[in-house]
Design a protein around this motif. Structure first.
Motif, short mmCIF file in Angstrom:
data_model
loop_
_atom_site.label_atom_id
_atom_site.label_comp_id
_atom_site.label_asym_id
_atom_site.label_seq_id
_atom_site.Cartn_x
_atom_site.Cartn_y
_atom_site.Cartn_z
N GLN A 91 0.82 -1.21 0.00
CA GLN A 91 0.00 0.00 0.00
C GLN A 91 0.86 1.26 0.00
O GLN A 91 0.54 2.24 -0.68
CB GLN A 91 -0.92 -0.01 1.23
CG GLN A 91 -1.94 1.13 1.24
CD GLN A 91 -2.83 1.13 0.01
OE1 GLN A 91 -3.35 0.08 -0.38
NE2 GLN A 91 -2.99 2.29 -0.62
N CYS A 93 3.78 1.52 -1.35
CA CYS A 93 4.30 1.65 -2.71
C CYS A 93 3.23 2.19 -3.67
O CYS A 93 3.52 3.01 -4.54
CB CYS A 93 4.83 0.31 -3.22
SG CYS A 93 6.35 -0.23 -2.40
N ARG A 94 1.99 1.71 -3.51
CA ARG A 94 0.90 2.23 -4.35
C ARG A 94 0.70 3.73 -4.13
O ARG A 94 0.54 4.50 -5.08
CB ARG A 94 -0.40 1.46 -4.07
CG ARG A 94 -0.50 0.13 -4.79
CD ARG A 94 -1.90 -0.45 -4.67
NE ARG A 94 -2.14 -0.93 -3.32
CZ ARG A 94 -1.97 -2.19 -2.91
NH1 ARG A 94 -1.52 -3.09 -3.76
NH2 ARG A 94 -2.23 -2.55 -1.67
N ASP A 95 0.74 4.13 -2.86
CA ASP A 95 0.56 5.55 -2.54
C ASP A 95 1.70 6.38 -3.14
O ASP A 95 1.48 7.47 -3.70
CB ASP A 95 0.52 5.75 -1.03
CG ASP A 95 -0.73 5.12 -0.40
OD1 ASP A 95 -1.69 4.86 -1.15
OD2 ASP A 95 -0.72 4.89 0.83
N MET A 98 1.25 6.64 -6.94
CA MET A 98 0.21 7.62 -7.27
C MET A 98 0.74 9.04 -7.11
O MET A 98 0.46 9.92 -7.93
CB MET A 98 -1.01 7.40 -6.37
CG MET A 98 -1.76 6.11 -6.65
SD MET A 98 -2.51 6.09 -8.30
CE MET A 98 -3.70 7.43 -8.11
#
Length: 376
Positions: A91, A93-95, A98
């Motif tokens: 999560q 890394c996803r943030d 983005m």
């Protein structure tokens, strides 16, 4: 089985009777007590049979449910905690992705607005020409490509484990059944951007030293410099040399090896072509201290007492140097060039263990030698 004996005074009954000897316990019994003895043995046999039946039932139950529930609970707990760690990092890394993606889009938008503003100004001034048109068309194409091409971001695989591996060990056979295997591919931690002298490049790297933070100091030989690559960094930091090949205090000439002296917060460098070993203090990297000169030095090492060891490939020896020594002490070789056990032939890299034993790469003898402390 019991065997009959002649009439004797039987101690239990205190009478003259025929006695029988029990082969199992080697005791004598009259007929009455022999019967009681056999009955007792039969009862003990029944108890053993009952224990056997109960144990057999236990084995059947273990076969139906062979795993120790407490161990299964430990494995399940490890699995749950590991999944939580992975999900948390995923999560994050996803943030981050983005965030960087949005930043890239904003940069493209800003470039587009600036380009449009310049175009508007030229149009208002009525000074538009073919050169301006080609320029604006090229810039617009570049901005469009930048928008639709993937951003300059990649997935970095951390060599450090975030999940501690577990395994099952059989204490009886000492056999370990691993749940994980070694990776079959190595990880590039420095260089690999072709040969060169940029901060992300190396040229014929030789000796290395890794500190407690997994930072790596590299003797970048053909670039005449020492570089330090921080853990997970994409480029190195120059900490010595890089002022061209030479023998000035701020220059190196084909450095072969480097170690870190933690006590003095300094580097010890084998400055190969300059035939010297130098110390460079991290707080004042422009000032070098010549520790040993006029030596065909290859590798350097340091023991737990702070003594410096240097391999001399020309004299085929390794010397130990204390602070202030002028000649040092021969600790290996020094008996001429050869292949006897008291000789060396072009010694290169060396290592000193915690027992002060010295390991030497005896290059031209195609062997590795171990010299214990005070060996002759």
């Amino acid at each position: 089985m019991a065997t009959a004996k002649s009439r004797t005074q039987y101690s239990i009954c205190n009478k003259q009777k025929n006695t029988y000897n029990c082969c199992g316990c080697s005791k004598d019994f009259c007929s009455q007590h022999l019967t009681e003895h056999r009955q007792l043995l039969a009862e003990q046999l029944d108890e053993i049979i009952d224990d056997h039946d109960q144990f057999q039932q236990t084995i059947i139950q273990q076969k139906q449910n062979p795993i120790d529930s407490s161990l299964i609970e430990q494995i399940n707990e490890w699995e749950t905690n590991s999944i939580k760690k992975v999900q948390k990092i995923a999560q994050e890394c996803r943030d981050a992705l983005m965030k960087w993606t949005q930043k890239s889009i904003n940069n493209v938008e800003k470039k587009f607005i600036d380009l449009f503003q310049k175009l508007k100004e030229i149009r208002e001034e009525n000074e538009l020409n073919e050169i301006d048109l080609k320029h604006f068309q090229l810039k617009l194409t570049q901005i469009t490509q930048e928008l639709f091409q993937p951003v300059n971001i990649s997935i970095h695989h951390d060599p450090q484990e975030i999940i501690k591996k577990i395994s099952i060990i059989s204490l009886s056979k000492r056999v370990r059944f691993k749940l994980n295997k070694w990776s079959q591919r190595g990880i590039i931690i420095a260089g690999s951007n072709q040969q060169g002298d940029q901060l992300n490049q190396l040229s014929a790297p030789e000796g290395i030293f890794i500190d407690n933070h997994n930072n790596i100091c590299i003797a970048d030989c053909d670039n005449h410099r020492i570089v330090e690559w921080k853990c997970h960094s994409n480029e190195g930091q120059i900490i010595a040399g890089n002022n061209g090949r030479g023998n000035r205090n701020d220059q190196l000439s084909y450095p072969i090896n480097v170690i870190v002296d933690k006590e003095n917060n300094s580097l010890i460098i084998s400055d190969y072509k300059n035939k010297r070993v130098i110390r460079l203090f991290r707080r004042n990297p422009t000032k070098q201290q010549i520790l040993i000169s006029h030596i065909y030095c290859w590798s350097v090492a340091m023991d737990k007492h702070g003594f410096i060891y240097v391999s001399d490939w020309k004299k085929n020896e390794v010397r130990r140097w204390k602070e202030g020594d002028e000649r040092g002490t021969i600790v290996a070789g020094g008996n001429g060039r050869g292949n006897d056990v008291n000789q060396l032939n072009r010694p290169t890299y060396i290592f000193v263990d915690k027992h002060d034993s010295l390991y030497i790469s005896d290059s031209s003898n195609n062997r590795v030698m171990k010299w214990k402390k005070n060996a002759k």
